[in-house]
Design a protein around this motif. Structure first.
Motif, PDB file in Angstrom:
ATOM      1  N   ILE A  78       0.223  -3.274  12.584  1.00 37.86           N
ATOM      2  CA  ILE A  78       0.602  -2.427  11.450  1.00 37.86           C
ATOM      3  C   ILE A  78       1.326  -3.251  10.387  1.00 37.86           C
ATOM      4  CG2 ILE A  78       2.103  -0.502  10.776  1.00 37.86           C
ATOM      5  CD1 ILE A  78       1.351   0.792  13.494  1.00 37.86           C
ATOM      6  N   ALA A  79       2.175  -4.191  10.817  1.00 35.60           N
ATOM      7  CA  ALA A  79       2.855  -5.074   9.858  1.00 35.60           C
ATOM      8  C   ALA A  79       1.833  -5.933   9.114  1.00 35.60           C
ATOM      9  CB  ALA A  79       3.875  -5.954  10.566  1.00 35.60           C
ATOM     10  N   ALA A  80       0.824  -6.439   9.835  1.00 29.36           N
ATOM     11  CA  ALA A  80      -0.224  -7.239   9.192  1.00 29.36           C
ATOM     12  C   ALA A  80      -0.969  -6.407   8.153  1.00 29.36           C
ATOM     13  CB  ALA A  80      -1.195  -7.782  10.236  1.00 29.36           C
ATOM     14  N   LEU A  81      -1.305  -5.172   8.515  1.00 22.33           N
ATOM     15  CA  LEU A  81      -1.990  -4.290   7.553  1.00 22.33           C
ATOM     16  C   LEU A  81      -1.094  -3.959   6.372  1.00 22.33           C
ATOM     17  CD1 LEU A  81      -3.959  -1.793   9.811  1.00 22.33           C
ATOM     18  CD2 LEU A  81      -4.821  -3.746   8.517  1.00 22.33           C
ATOM     19  N   GLY A  82       0.204  -3.787   6.628  1.00 19.40           N
ATOM     20  CA  GLY A  82       1.142  -3.515   5.539  1.00 19.40           C
ATOM     21  C   GLY A  82       1.212  -4.666   4.554  1.00 19.40           C
ATOM     22  N   PHE A  83       1.269  -5.887   5.080  1.00 20.23           N
ATOM     23  CA  PHE A  83       1.262  -7.056   4.193  1.00 20.23           C
ATOM     24  C   PHE A  83      -0.029  -7.115   3.397  1.00 20.23           C
ATOM     25  CE2 PHE A  83       4.759  -8.949   6.646  1.00 20.23           C
ATOM     26  CZ  PHE A  83       5.514  -9.427   5.590  1.00 20.23           C
ATOM     27  N   LEU A  84      -1.149  -6.882   4.066  1.00 16.02           N
ATOM     28  CA  LEU A  84      -2.441  -6.953   3.382  1.00 16.02           C
ATOM     29  C   LEU A  84      -2.548  -5.871   2.310  1.00 16.02           C
ATOM     30  CD1 LEU A  84      -5.151  -8.455   3.374  1.00 16.02           C
ATOM     31  CD2 LEU A  84      -6.000  -6.697   4.919  1.00 16.02           C
ATOM     32  N   LEU A  85      -2.138  -4.665   2.637  1.00 15.03           N
ATOM     33  CA  LEU A  85      -2.252  -3.546   1.701  1.00 15.03           C
ATOM     34  C   LEU A  85      -1.325  -3.712   0.505  1.00 15.03           C
ATOM     35  CD1 LEU A  85      -3.375  -0.672   1.096  1.00 15.03           C
ATOM     36  CD2 LEU A  85      -1.385   0.196   2.319  1.00 15.03           C
ATOM     37  N   TYR A  86      -0.024  -3.836   0.756  1.00 16.38           N
ATOM     38  CA  TYR A  86       0.924  -3.882  -0.349  1.00 16.38           C
ATOM     39  C   TYR A  86       0.918  -5.233  -1.060  1.00 16.38           C
ATOM     40  CZ  TYR A  86       2.618   0.668   0.896  1.00 16.38           C
ATOM     41  OH  TYR A  86       2.702   2.001   1.128  1.00 16.38           O
ATOM     42  N   GLY A  87       0.804  -6.318  -0.299  1.00 13.56           N
ATOM     43  CA  GLY A  87       0.720  -7.632  -0.928  1.00 13.56           C
ATOM     44  C   GLY A  87      -0.564  -7.789  -1.728  1.00 13.56           C
ATOM     45  N   GLY A  88      -1.662  -7.270  -1.183  1.00 15.47           N
ATOM     46  CA  GLY A  88      -2.940  -7.319  -1.904  1.00 15.47           C
ATOM     47  C   GLY A  88      -2.910  -6.492  -3.173  1.00 15.47           C
ATOM     48  N   ARG A  89      -2.345  -5.306  -3.072  1.00 14.65           N
ATOM     49  CA  ARG A  89      -2.222  -4.454  -4.276  1.00 14.65           C
ATOM     50  C   ARG A  89      -1.381  -5.135  -5.351  1.00 14.65           C
ATOM     51  NH1 ARG A  89      -0.793   1.665  -2.384  1.00 14.65           N
ATOM     52  NH2 ARG A  89      -2.908   2.326  -1.842  1.00 14.65           N
ATOM     53  N   LEU A  90      -0.256  -5.698  -4.935  1.00 14.35           N
ATOM     54  CA  LEU A  90       0.618  -6.370  -5.889  1.00 14.35           C
ATOM     55  C   LEU A  90      -0.068  -7.598  -6.487  1.00 14.35           C
ATOM     56  CD1 LEU A  90       3.401  -6.424  -7.214  1.00 14.35           C
ATOM     57  CD2 LEU A  90       4.200  -7.779  -5.262  1.00 14.35           C
ATOM     58  N   PHE A  91      -0.794  -8.343  -5.661  1.00 13.11           N
ATOM     59  CA  PHE A  91      -1.512  -9.523  -6.139  1.00 13.11           C
ATOM     60  C   PHE A  91      -2.539  -9.139  -7.205  1.00 13.11           C
ATOM     61  CE2 PHE A  91      -5.134 -12.411  -5.895  1.00 13.11           C
ATOM     62  CZ  PHE A  91      -4.516 -13.624  -6.127  1.00 13.11           C
TER      63      PHE A  91
END
Length: 156
Positions: A78-91
């Motif tokens: 879930i932490a990995a998905l959170g990084f991918l989701l929010y970090g990807g959106r921000l990127f």
């Protein structure tokens, strides 16, 4: 070793919190409820983990140990998905920002690289913990071997 691991964990989760809160801030959305939910979710996860550890300390049960490993694997996933989701959106939001500046490029590289690194590390950790949960020969109990403990926590 615990000081190093907890320091790294604090840095990673601190960055995760910033990524989690930066995206709504960049869109001028309120973040007050997000802070409360972020703290509550982390608190619940830590309480569950401590309860599992206490139960294992009192009664060393293989079923509870398996549940604990699966729980850590799920939290890591879930932490990995959170990084991918929010970090990807921000990127991608920073990438669409129209002004070309040195600060924007620096922040874009920072967010992209930290997101990729954290996503990869949490996904690998999830895979390793799942492997150790289902394969008794692949134990992660390296407390008797400080060098293996150091390698495990520095790599994953």
């Amino acid at each position: 070793m615990n000081v190093i691991v907890n320091g790294v964990r604090a840095i990673v989760f601190g960055f995760h919190k910033q990524v989690f809160l930066l995206h709504p801030k960049a869109r001028s959305l309120p973040t007050d409820k997000l802070r409360i939910s972020y703290a509550a979710i982390n608190g619940v996860i830590y309480v569950i983990q401590v309860c599992i550890w206490l139960y294992l300390w009192i009664d060393d049960n293989s079923v509870v140990e398996f549940i604990g490993k699966v729980f850590i694997a799920a939290v890591s996933f879930i932490a990995a998905l959170g990084f991918l989701l929010y970090g990807g959106r921000l990127f991608f939001m920073l990438k669409r920002f129209p002004i070309e500046s040195k600060g924007r490029r620096k922040k874009l590289n920072e967010v992209g690289s930290v997101t990729a690194i954290c996503f990869t590390c949490f996904l690998i950790r999830c895979s390793v913990v799942v492997l150790s949960a289902f394969d008794s020969d692949a134990s992660l109990d390296v407390l008797d071997h400080p060098v293996l403990n150091l390698i495990y926590y520095m790599v994953f």
